[in-house]
Design a protein around this motif. Structure first.
Motif, mmCIF file in Angstrom:
data_model
loop_
_atom_site.group_PDB
_atom_site.id
_atom_site.type_symbol
_atom_site.label_atom_id
_atom_site.label_comp_id
_atom_site.label_asym_id
_atom_site.label_seq_id
_atom_site.Cartn_x
_atom_site.Cartn_y
_atom_site.Cartn_z
ATOM 1 N N PHE A 1 0.855 -1.188 0.000
ATOM 2 C CA PHE A 1 0.000 0.000 0.000
ATOM 3 C C PHE A 1 0.887 1.232 0.000
ATOM 4 O O PHE A 1 1.995 1.224 0.521
ATOM 5 C CB PHE A 1 -0.974 0.005 1.182
ATOM 6 N N GLN B 1 -2.112 6.344 1.190
ATOM 7 C CA GLN B 1 -3.572 6.429 1.151
ATOM 8 C C GLN B 1 -4.044 7.742 1.781
ATOM 9 O O GLN B 1 -3.459 8.246 2.728
ATOM 10 C CB GLN B 1 -4.172 5.242 1.896
ATOM 11 N N LEU C 1 -7.342 3.127 3.126
ATOM 12 C CA LEU C 1 -6.410 2.064 3.509
ATOM 13 C C LEU C 1 -7.153 0.745 3.666
ATOM 14 O O LEU C 1 -6.691 -0.298 3.187
ATOM 15 C CB LEU C 1 -5.699 2.433 4.806
ATOM 16 N N ARG D 1 -7.951 -0.672 0.312
ATOM 17 C CA ARG D 1 -6.742 -1.144 -0.358
ATOM 18 C C ARG D 1 -6.307 -2.499 0.199
ATOM 19 O O ARG D 1 -5.960 -3.414 -0.554
ATOM 20 C CB ARG D 1 -5.632 -0.112 -0.183
#
Length: 347
Positions: A112, A115, A121, A124
């Motif tokens: 990730f 974000q 987040l 994701r």
């Protein structure tokens, strides 16, 4: 003599039956049973899957699902299913397939980046592991967990350091959170903690400032200079006056984090929000986005200079013009305003 012939005949029949049974057993366990053309196929088995769900998942990949089911029953797999991500290789037999999905759970490379919000987040992460975004958000927002580990609702995003990590696909939300806390403490090693201490900032405060630096410039090589500007202003008690914090305050105020704001207007500067660094001194209450590692390290290794101002450089897009005095900054700013007006960017 007659009895002897009967015994021999029965023995022969028994051998035939045993041979047929052995052949079937051999076939069920050791005959290749895949039908896909690629060298391997990935199988995802949910943590709460039953044997019927496993069979449904494997049916498109196997030549004979019934022989697999029979073999799985014999080996006790059907009542001892393990969730995870598994690899089945072309030409595998049932014995090998059962071994693979029973004990060879493989990791994924979970990644990730920066974000915007904790919701982003969660989305994701949910796209990469079994845990869904709802359970992830519950774990991320758990007030007891946050308080116990030195975070709150404003600073919780700072705990997640953007990078690539090895995880099992069937990772739960709580397990993901626990590993991220461990990675957070690993990231904030003695060297980084000492640098933060020299700046008189906590790790969360460093991440908060880094989120502003990250939003101000995408140019990694410029970030230490931008960080130096804000550190100069913090040191001297000057308002940060960072446009990205105003944009965040506007999005937070409206609840719309998808809106695109290219220009901060004078009326925006009046918004009463602790994130509005034109009204409130010091750092915002927490990160305005998730800063990447280069932004965090840019704060910890900021450039030492006498600059207090900067504005977008229209002669070198992506970079900024820096100034030590307000009069010099205003000249640079006039050039930027002429450019942005010429592009008719009103918002």
């Amino acid at each position: 003599m007659y009895l002897k012939k009967i015994v021999l005949a029965v023995s022969a029949i028994g051998l035939v039956i045993c041979g047929i049974f052995a052949y079937k057993v051999y076939g069920a366990f050791f005959t290749p049973n895949t039908i896909f053309n690629n060298e391997q196929a990935f199988v995802f088995i949910p943590s709460d899957a039953d044997f019927e769900e496993v069979k449904t998942t494997l049916t498109p990949l196997l030549d004979d699902i019934d022989s697999f089911a029979a073999a799985a029953e014999r080996r006790g797999y059907s009542s001892n299913i393990k969730g995870g991500k598994y690899v089945i290789k072309k030409g595998m037999n049932n014995y090998e397939i059962i071994n693979a999905i029973r004990s060879k759970n493989i990791t994924i490379k979970l990644a990730f980046n920066n974000q915007e919000t904790i919701n982003d987040l969660a989305g994701r992460i949910a796209s990469q592991i079994e845990a869904d975004s709802v359970s992830l958000l519950e774990a991320f927002n758990d007030s007891d967990f946050l308080k116990k580990n030195g975070f709150d609702g404003n600073s919780k995003l700072a705990m997640y350091i953007p990078n690539s990590y090895d995880f099992y696909w069937n990772t739960s939300a709580e397990t993901f959170r626990a590993k991220m806390l461990k990675e957070y403490h690993r990231f904030w090693n003695e060297k980084r903690l000492e640098k933060a201490k020299v700046l008189n900032l906590t790790p969360i405060e460093v991440s908060t400032l880094a989120s502003v630096v990250h939003k101000e410039t995408a140019k990694v090589d410029e970030r230490p200079r931008v960080a130096g500007v804000y550190l100069n202003r913090l040191r001297d008690g000057i308002l940060l006056q960072a446009d990205p914090t105003v944009i965040y305050a506007l999005k937070l105020h409206t609840g719309d984090f998808n809106q695109v704001i290219k220009r901060v207007l004078y009326r925006d500067l009046e918004l009463d929000s602790p994130y509005n660094t034109y009204k409130y001194g010091g750092l915002p209450p927490g990160p305005i986005a998730m800063p990447d590692i280069t932004a965090i390290d840019a704060v910890l290794n900021s450039e030492k200079h006498g600059y207090y101002y900067f504005v977008a450089n229209v002669e070198n897009f992506g970079y900024h013009k820096f100034a030590k005095t307000l009069s010099q900054h205003n000249r640079n700013k006039e050039q930027y305003i002429r450019w942005i007006n010429s592009k008719k960017i009103s918002r």
